[in-house]
Design a protein around this motif. Structure first.
Motif, PDB file in Angstrom:
ATOM      1  N   ALA A 187       0.855  -1.279   0.215  1.00  0.00           N
ATOM      2  CA  ALA A 187      -0.002  -0.051  -0.180  1.00  0.00           C
ATOM      3  C   ALA A 187       0.721   1.238   0.150  1.00  0.00           C
ATOM      4  CB  ALA A 187      -0.965   0.052   1.233  1.00  0.00           C
ATOM      5  N   MET A 188       2.164   1.257  -0.326  1.00  0.00           N
ATOM      6  CA  MET A 188       3.175   2.465  -0.272  1.00  0.00           C
ATOM      7  C   MET A 188       3.381   2.942  -1.693  1.00  0.00           C
ATOM      8  SD  MET A 188       6.187   0.993   2.208  1.00  0.00           S
ATOM      9  CE  MET A 188       6.708   2.572   2.281  1.00  0.00           C
ATOM     10  N   ASP A 189       2.498   2.623  -2.537  1.00  0.00           N
ATOM     11  CA  ASP A 189       2.628   3.115  -4.058  1.00  0.00           C
ATOM     12  C   ASP A 189       1.730   4.597  -3.752  1.00  0.00           C
ATOM     13  OD1 ASP A 189       0.038   2.299  -3.754  1.00  0.00           O
ATOM     14  OD2 ASP A 189      -0.027   1.569  -5.610  1.00  0.00           O
ATOM     15  N   GLN A 190       2.180   5.502  -4.873  1.00  0.00           N
ATOM     16  CA  GLN A 190       1.556   6.742  -5.087  1.00  0.00           C
ATOM     17  C   GLN A 190       1.498   7.563  -3.853  1.00  0.00           C
ATOM     18  OE1 GLN A 190      -2.663   5.746  -6.398  1.00  0.00           O
ATOM     19  NE2 GLN A 190      -1.762   4.895  -8.408  1.00  0.00           N
ATOM     20  N   GLY A 191       2.657   7.336  -3.257  1.00  0.00           N
ATOM     21  CA  GLY A 191       2.951   8.580  -1.943  1.00  0.00           C
ATOM     22  C   GLY A 191       2.294   8.054  -0.852  1.00  0.00           C
ATOM     23  N   ARG A 192       1.602   7.110  -0.695  1.00  0.00           N
ATOM     24  CA  ARG A 192       0.940   6.695   0.546  1.00  0.00           C
ATOM     25  C   ARG A 192       2.104   6.113   1.544  1.00  0.00           C
ATOM     26  NH1 ARG A 192      -4.128   3.198  -1.267  1.00  0.00           N
ATOM     27  NH2 ARG A 192      -2.462   2.430  -2.614  1.00  0.00           N
ATOM     28  N   SER A 193       1.730   6.037   2.721  1.00  0.00           N
ATOM     29  CA  SER A 193       2.634   5.596   3.749  1.00  0.00           C
ATOM     30  C   SER A 193       2.624   4.060   4.057  1.00  0.00           C
ATOM     31  CB  SER A 193       2.252   6.330   5.145  1.00  0.00           C
ATOM     32  OG  SER A 193       0.906   6.048   5.646  1.00  0.00           O
ATOM     33  N   GLY A 194       1.429   3.422   3.504  1.00  0.00           N
ATOM     34  CA  GLY A 194       1.327   1.986   3.753  1.00  0.00           C
ATOM     35  C   GLY A 194       0.502   1.859   4.931  1.00  0.00           C
ATOM     36  N   TYR A 195       0.154   2.592   5.825  1.00  0.00           N
ATOM     37  CA  TYR A 195      -0.544   2.324   6.746  1.00  0.00           C
ATOM     38  C   TYR A 195      -2.182   2.616   6.588  1.00  0.00           C
ATOM     39  CZ  TYR A 195       3.734   2.726   9.629  1.00  0.00           C
ATOM     40  OH  TYR A 195       4.801   2.073   9.994  1.00  0.00           O
ATOM     41  N   THR A 196      -2.913   1.942   7.308  1.00  0.00           N
ATOM     42  CA  THR A 196      -4.542   2.190   7.018  1.00  0.00           C
ATOM     43  C   THR A 196      -4.929   3.414   7.463  1.00  0.00           C
ATOM     44  OG1 THR A 196      -4.775   1.058   9.281  1.00  0.00           O
ATOM     45  CG2 THR A 196      -4.763  -0.458   7.107  1.00  0.00           C
ATOM     46  N   LYS A 197      -4.103   4.064   8.323  1.00  0.00           N
ATOM     47  CA  LYS A 197      -4.422   5.608   8.546  1.00  0.00           C
ATOM     48  C   LYS A 197      -3.216   6.105   9.100  1.00  0.00           C
ATOM     49  CE  LYS A 197      -7.364   7.719  12.167  1.00  0.00           C
ATOM     50  NZ  LYS A 197      -8.266   7.435  13.765  1.00  0.00           N
ATOM     51  N   ASP A 198      -3.253   7.584   8.582  1.00  0.00           N
ATOM     52  CA  ASP A 198      -2.148   8.271   8.563  1.00  0.00           C
ATOM     53  C   ASP A 198      -2.231   9.399   9.959  1.00  0.00           C
ATOM     54  OD1 ASP A 198      -0.635   7.500   6.867  1.00  0.00           O
ATOM     55  OD2 ASP A 198      -1.528   8.574   5.284  1.00  0.00           O
ATOM     56  N   GLY A 199      -1.093   9.673  10.656  1.00  0.00           N
ATOM     57  CA  GLY A 199      -1.227  10.414  11.707  1.00  0.00           C
ATOM     58  C   GLY A 199      -0.067  10.284  12.780  1.00  0.00           C
ATOM     59  N   CYS A 200      -0.047  10.598  14.028  1.00  0.00           N
ATOM     60  CA  CYS A 200       0.912  10.438  15.030  1.00  0.00           C
ATOM     61  C   CYS A 200       0.008   9.729  16.065  1.00  0.00           C
ATOM     62  CB  CYS A 200       1.498  11.689  15.255  1.00  0.00           C
ATOM     63  SG  CYS A 200       3.015  11.839  16.154  1.00  0.00           S
ATOM     64  N   PHE A 201       0.482   8.728  16.432  1.00  0.00           N
ATOM     65  CA  PHE A 201      -0.230   7.705  17.337  1.00  0.00           C
ATOM     66  C   PHE A 201       0.681   7.415  18.558  1.00  0.00           C
ATOM     67  CE2 PHE A 201      -1.864   7.160  13.021  1.00  0.00           C
ATOM     68  CZ  PHE A 201      -3.129   7.163  13.247  1.00  0.00           C
ATOM     69  N   ALA A 202       0.081   7.468  19.632  1.00  0.00           N
ATOM     70  CA  ALA A 202       0.681   7.231  21.073  1.00  0.00           C
ATOM     71  C   ALA A 202       0.063   5.880  21.854  1.00  0.00           C
ATOM     72  CB  ALA A 202       0.559   8.394  21.912  1.00  0.00           C
ATOM     73  N   ILE A 237      12.820   2.658   7.667  1.00  0.00           N
ATOM     74  CA  ILE A 237      12.031   2.859   6.692  1.00  0.00           C
ATOM     75  C   ILE A 237      11.350   1.538   6.173  1.00  0.00           C
ATOM     76  CG2 ILE A 237      11.294   3.773   4.519  1.00  0.00           C
ATOM     77  CD1 ILE A 237      13.475   5.684   4.785  1.00  0.00           C
ATOM     78  N   PRO A 238      10.056   1.077   6.393  1.00  0.00           N
ATOM     79  CA  PRO A 238       9.585  -0.210   6.191  1.00  0.00           C
ATOM     80  C   PRO A 238       9.929  -0.778   4.409  1.00  0.00           C
ATOM     81  CG  PRO A 238       8.124   0.883   7.642  1.00  0.00           C
ATOM     82  CD  PRO A 238       9.154   1.866   6.979  1.00  0.00           C
ATOM     83  N   CYS A 239      10.157  -1.960   4.321  1.00  0.00           N
ATOM     84  CA  CYS A 239      10.111  -2.360   3.191  1.00  0.00           C
ATOM     85  C   CYS A 239      11.294  -1.838   2.332  1.00  0.00           C
ATOM     86  CB  CYS A 239       9.054  -2.116   2.236  1.00  0.00           C
ATOM     87  SG  CYS A 239       7.449  -2.388   3.078  1.00  0.00           S
ATOM     88  N   SER A 240      12.422  -1.092   2.870  1.00  0.00           N
ATOM     89  CA  SER A 240      13.696  -0.604   2.155  1.00  0.00           C
ATOM     90  C   SER A 240      14.576  -1.429   2.028  1.00  0.00           C
ATOM     91  CB  SER A 240      13.951   0.835   2.986  1.00  0.00           C
ATOM     92  OG  SER A 240      14.466   0.459   4.106  1.00  0.00           O
ATOM     93  N   ALA A 241      14.699  -2.408   2.794  1.00  0.00           N
ATOM     94  CA  ALA A 241      15.874  -3.290   2.812  1.00  0.00           C
ATOM     95  C   ALA A 241      15.951  -4.214   1.541  1.00  0.00           C
ATOM     96  CB  ALA A 241      15.830  -4.162   4.149  1.00  0.00           C
TER      97      ALA A 241
END
Length: 230
Positions: free
Chosen positions: A147-162, A226-230
């Motif tokens: 789900a990381m194509d077209q500039g998306r982060s790959g997460y189902t929801k974006d933001g900053c989570f604690a 960075i996920p999936c970068s290796a």
């Protein structure tokens, strides 16, 4: 006879006046406080209560959200002195990077001396990759490399989570694949039980793992992979 009687009357008046003064409750309490002095048992109880609170996150110390806000503001301002206060002098900070197929972990005591694997940048350069971080207290969203194509982060929801649970990170065993020495591994394992909160910034995929020790919040692990970068 009259003088003798008068003498006895005066003596009787003195005795009555003395007894009255001794039995007057105001004479013993007027100068003191209405609150009785603390007994040794009550003092010990107060000390134990203060010690309990000072070792418990979120009681008489700043909440995690407030502590993280101060940390984030100091990062954006490159405030070295304030950021250094988030480094536990005893356990330090572990920075996790992924320069190749295997993770790299660097133990940091002084942020000014640390250089990132990429172009030897300082720690403070991570601020350009997370310009905003409005904490949302909820579980981390799921992630999918596809789900990381077209500039998306790959997460189902974006933001900053604690998340008030660092269990997922504690079970990753990243350190077993980071070519650490036996001494370094023991340092990592001694630090892991201190963790209380994890923060995920989805746009950068950076994760920060905080713990509460000695009455303060500390940053113990900064995962800059960075996920999936290796």
């Amino acid at each position: 006879m009259t003088k003798h009687l008068l003498y006895h009357l005066l003596l009787l008046c003195c005795v009555v006046a003395y007894i009255s003064a001794c039995n007057n409750p105001d004479s013993s309490t007027r100068k003191g406080s209405a609150t009785p002095p603390a007994t040794p048992d009550s003092l010990e109880a107060l000390q134990e209560e203060h010690q309990r609170k000072s070792n418990t996150p979120g009681t008489d110390t700043m909440s995690f959200a407030t502590a993280f806000s101060h940390f984030f503001d100091a990062l954006q301002a490159s405030d070295t002195l304030t950021l250094q206060h988030y480094i536990d002098p005893e356990n330090g900070l572990w920075v996790i990077e992924q320069p190749g197929a295997m993770p790299k972990m660097t133990h940091v005591q002084d942020l000014k001396t640390f250089r990132r694997e990429y172009q030897q940048r300082s720690f403070f350069t991570i601020k350009t990759e997370l310009p905003t971080c409005e904490l949302q207290q909820e579980p981390f969203p799921n992630f999918d490399c596809a789900a990381m194509d077209q500039g998306r982060s790959g997460y189902t929801k974006d933001g900053c989570f604690a998340s008030p649970d660092a269990t997922a990170f504690q079970k990753t065993n990243i350190w077993d694949h980071a070519s650490l020495t036996g001494t370094e591994l023991r340092q990592v394992h001694a630090t892991l039980p201190l963790l209380h909160h994890s923060v995920l910034h989805t746009q950068s995929s950076f994760r920060f793992h905080f713990g509460f020790s000695k009455g303060r919040w500390h940053l113990y692990f900064a995962d800059l992979r960075i996920p999936c970068s290796a």
